[in-house]
Each structure stands twice: as structure tokens, then as C-alpha cells.
Design an enzyme around this catalytic site. Structure first.
Site, short mmCIF file in Angstrom:
data_model
loop_
_atom_site.label_atom_id
_atom_site.label_comp_id
_atom_site.label_asym_id
_atom_site.label_seq_id
_atom_site.Cartn_x
_atom_site.Cartn_y
_atom_site.Cartn_z
N GLU A 100 -21.89 -22.92 -0.77
CA GLU A 100 -22.29 -22.03 -1.85
C GLU A 100 -23.80 -22.01 -2.09
O GLU A 100 -24.27 -21.93 -3.21
CB GLU A 100 -21.55 -22.36 -3.15
CG GLU A 100 -20.07 -21.98 -3.10
CD GLU A 100 -19.46 -21.76 -4.48
OE1 GLU A 100 -20.20 -21.47 -5.44
OE2 GLU A 100 -18.21 -21.85 -4.58
N HIS A 110 -19.08 -28.98 -8.93
CA HIS A 110 -18.36 -29.90 -8.05
C HIS A 110 -19.13 -31.21 -7.97
O HIS A 110 -20.36 -31.24 -8.16
CB HIS A 110 -18.23 -29.33 -6.64
CG HIS A 110 -17.26 -28.19 -6.53
ND1 HIS A 110 -16.14 -28.22 -5.74
CD2 HIS A 110 -17.27 -26.96 -7.11
CE1 HIS A 110 -15.49 -27.08 -5.84
NE2 HIS A 110 -16.16 -26.29 -6.66
#
Length: 441
Positions: free
Chosen positions: A49, A272
Site C-alpha cells: 500500500e 496494520h
């Protein structure tokens, strides 16, 4: 006994959640990530990402001294988001884009616009050749009604195929990324069983991190706790997986994760948690054969389990096929209705020409708006028909491959007797005894 040489490798994997202008505190978090990577000096860094190439170039500049070698994988409309940084020279790279990746009309999810893929880099770690993979699979937005499950299963199937077919000559394989799958999910079992990859969290001799190795935790301020339901504390969906070869054994000495907060900073690195695995590579000067009897003993059981997993995956793909066929039928029916409406409108428009002197029965503005609506319906349904046809082809291709794989695995199982002593001779595969396992048609 063969002599061994030991090499230690530290690997980090992190989903950076780097959507420019949408992710919270994106520039500040990239600065924090760069500082952390410079300080920790990991051998291999696998990032997901990193949607903006500008952010990648910023990290590349910052890590020029600690990680002089890097690569950014480009794919899709906004990129794959995958990047690798390494202290070892990268000799070759390759990107494989998954054939299925969500739906373009689900714009609020955005997975389709990011070309989800797996990136491969070939490194030399000393005298060893390492194939390093980084990937990011489709997200699971609703566990109870997961409409993307067939897509994610196909992605896991293509991922294991890609790894198996590209790592044959490698001394070691390392895979890191956000798999968006729980440890016992179908796609995860399919990937690990077919490739033989080991989970660093399960294999680590020492662990320091979140409870049960979770990488998406409720204590992270960027996480909406409602999205974690029914898992109140969090879930484990990010992994570091590894595998050795006949001349190289790999052990995970320790593994750690971040725990939400970062000391001296008001927010964490990402939504995360970052994973770090300390791997130890032991190279043998000659191929060891002492493990072969044990491998032979367990081969039949592993093949039988793999048959069950592939059959389960094939069933899930068939469910996806049924749904795609239904959606294509709906698009076709809607298109036919739009075409009928357009024909009716053209017939009404022809009335003044056929009956001279008759005025147009509808206002011109309404007539044009209705025509625009008809064309919009036809165009949309035509594009959807093409998309669903492509989805059907991809699902049918994966199902065909799984059918062949099940048949091949069952053919291998015929060469293993149901029970035999440890040192008993193996029966030849061409025996004529009937088998309870027959390939599915």
C-alpha cells in the site's frame, strides 16, 4: 555429517496504508517509517500500500545508505502499492497481476483500481540465491457475506502457482505481505500446503508482539472496531512465510510485531502492525538424505490433505461461477430492456414522418432525456456484460486448473499403499488395485 554455514537475515513486512490525501497523517507516518527502517537496518523490507510513487521515491532517498537496492512494482490504475528495499543487490524482478481483483463499480472499496499483484525479486545472499515475494490480496469487507471470497481464493491459487513455477532454482523463498486471510482460511491453507511455505509466527523460537500474532488490533487508533467484529481484540492477516531447499535449511529464531503505539509519537506507523522475522539460513556442503524416510512417510498424508484443500477451493470457485453467471444474465436482461425502450422511442419519433402533419406527441426535452437514459443503460450493461464474461473466463480457467491438479494428486496417491511398514518396499504406481480416490470430472 555435512558441514554447515550459517547466515542470518532480518525481514520486515508492513502494510503502510499510504493513500495520499485519504489516509490519516500519511506524510508524517512515512517519515516515521523511514526513520524506523534506517535505525533497525533490516536486510529485506517488504512494503504494501505504497500507492504513491512519490512516497516510494521519498523513502528510497531516505534509505539510500541503509538499503541501497530497491524496486517499486507498477500496476493497475493507481499502482500495485508493492515495494522492496534490500541491503543485497536485486538482480532481477518480475510482476504478476492477478486475473481477478474485485469489481470496478465497487469504487468505495477501491481494490479493482489498485492492480493487486505479486512482485518477485531475485537476490544473492552470500552464495545463496533467494527469491523474495511481496503481495497484497483482496480485502475481506464482510466475513459473514464475503462476496470477494472466490476472487481471493483464485488469487491464492495463482500466487502458489507463481511461486512454485518461479522458485524451482532458488535456494530459499521468502514471502511477505498482507494476505487478508486468517491463518485457517481456505486460501491460506491452499497457499501453504501447495508451496510448503512455513509461517514465521508458528515456527519462531521466540515471539514478542501482539497477542496471537495479530496484525490488525483493536487498540490501534486508526482501526474502526466495528470492522473487526466478531473478533474483538483483532485478527492476523499479515504474514512472513519462508521455505528452504535441499541444500539450505531455514529457521526462524525470533519474530516480533509492533503493538499499536510508537514511543515518542502520537500515532502508529499504520493501521496494520509491522512484522519482523529473524531468519537463520544453514547451508550444507552436500545434499542431506537423512530426512528422506520421514518425508516419504508423511507424503501420502500430505497429498490426501492437499486433495481435500484443492477440492474445497474448487467448490468455492464454482460458487463464484454461479454468481458471475447470474450477474451476467441480469446485465443482459437489463440491456435488452434498455434496447426495447430505445426501439419504442424511435418508433414514437417516426410518427411525424409516417403521418404527415402530425406533431411530436412528447416534449422534445423529455424525448432527449429518455434517449440519453436508454443509451446510458445500453452502454453500462454492455460494459458489465464484458466484465462478467472476463470474470467467468478467469473463474473457469482456475476451476479447470484445479480439476487437473486434483486428478494429478490423486494419481500420485495411487502410488502410496494405505499402510506399510517403515522400510517396506513401495508398490509400483501402475498397480491394478482399485482406488477409492478417483478424479472429479
Amino acid at each position: 555429517m555435512a558441514n554447515t554455514d550459517s547466515v542470518k537475515v532480518r525481514v520486515l513486512s508492513l502494510n503502510c496504508w499510504g493513500i495520499r490525501y485519504l489516509s490519516k497523517h500519511c506524510p508524517q507516518r512515512y517519515a516515521m517509517i523511514g526513520d524506523m527502517l534506517c535505525k533497525e537496518e533490516h536486510d529485506i523490507v517488504l512494503l504494501q500500500e505504497v500507492w504513491s510513487e512519490k512516497d516510494y521515491l521519498s523513502l528510497k532517498k531516505k534509505l539510500a545508505c541503509s538499503h541501497p537496492h530497491s524496486h517499486y512494482f507498477k500496476s493497475g490504475v493507481i499502482g500495485s502499492g508493492l515495494a522492496i528495499f534490500s541491503i543485497h543487490r536485486i538482480h532481477d524482478t518480475f510482476l504478476f497481476r492477478y486475473s481477478l481483483n474485485g469489481y470496478p463499480y465497487m469504487a468505495h472499496h477501491g481494490d479493482w483500481f489498485g492492480g493487486k499483484a505479486v512482485g518477485m525479486a531475485v537476490l544473492n545472499i552470500g552464495s545463496l540465491t533467494a527469491n523474495v515475494y511481496v503481495t497484497h490480496l483482496h480485502a475481506e469487507y464482510c466475513r459473514d457475506k464475503d462476496s470477494y471470497l472466490p476472487h481471493r481464493v483464485v488469487q491464492a491459487w495463482e500466487l502458489q502457482q507463481f511461486i512454485r513455477h518461479t522458485s524451482a532454482g532458488a535456494d530459499m523463498v521468502i514471502l511477505g505481505g498482507d494476505l487478508n486471510m486468517h491463518p485457517q482460511d481456505l486460501g491460506n491453507r491452499l497457499l501453504r500446503s501447495y508451496t510448503g511455505l512455513q509461517d514465521a509466527y508458528l515456527e519462531s523460537a521466540k515471539f514478542d508482539g501482539c497477542e496471537d500474532g495479530m496484525t490488525l488490533i483493536a487498540d490501534n487508533p486508526f482501526i474502526n472496531k466495528k470492522e473487526l467484529c466478531p473478533f474483538e481484540k483483532g485478527i492476523r492477516i499479515d504474514y512472513i512465510l519462508f521455505k528452504g531447499s535441499t541444500k539450505t535449511d531455514i529457521y526462524c529464531d525470533y519474530m516480533s510485531t509492533t503493538k499499536g503505539s510508537v514511543p515518542n509519537h502520537p500515532f502508529p506507523y499504520s493501521d496494520h502492525e509491522a512484522l519482523t522475522a529473524g531468519l537463520r539460513l544453514e547451508t550444507h556442503t552436500q545434499t542431506r538424505s537423512d530426512r528422506q524416510p520421514k518425508i516419504k512417510d508423511s507424503a501420502a498424508g500430505k497429498l490426501a490433505a492437499l486433495v481435500d484443500i484443492v477440492t474445497e477451493a474448487r467448490t468455492e470457485v464454482k460458487v463464484g461461477l454461479h454468481c458471475a453467471e447470474g450477474m451476467r444474465y441480469t446485465a443482459t436482461r437489463t440491456g435488452v430492456m434498455g434496447l426495447a425502450l430505445l426501439v419504442l422511442e424511435l418508433a414514437i419519433a417516426a410518427v411525424p414522418w409516417l403521418a404527415l402533419g402530425t406533431e411530436q406527441p412528447f416534449p422534445r426535452t423529455s424525448f432527449y432525456l429518455l434517449a440519453a437514459l436508454c443509451f446510458a443503460i445500453l452502454l453500462t450493461t454492455f460494459l458489465l456484460y464484458i466484465f462478467y464474461t472476463m470474470e467467468l473466463k478467469a473463474l473457469q480457467g482456475a476451476e479447470d486448473q484445479m480439476r487437473l491438479a486434483v486428478g494429478s494428486l490423486q494419481e500420485k496417491l495411487r502410488g502410496f499403499p494405505l499402510a506399510q511398514p517403515h522400510n517396506a518396499p513401495r508398490r509400483p504406481p501402475e498397480g491394478h488395485e482399485p482406488s477409492a480416490l478417483t478424479p472429479e470430472e
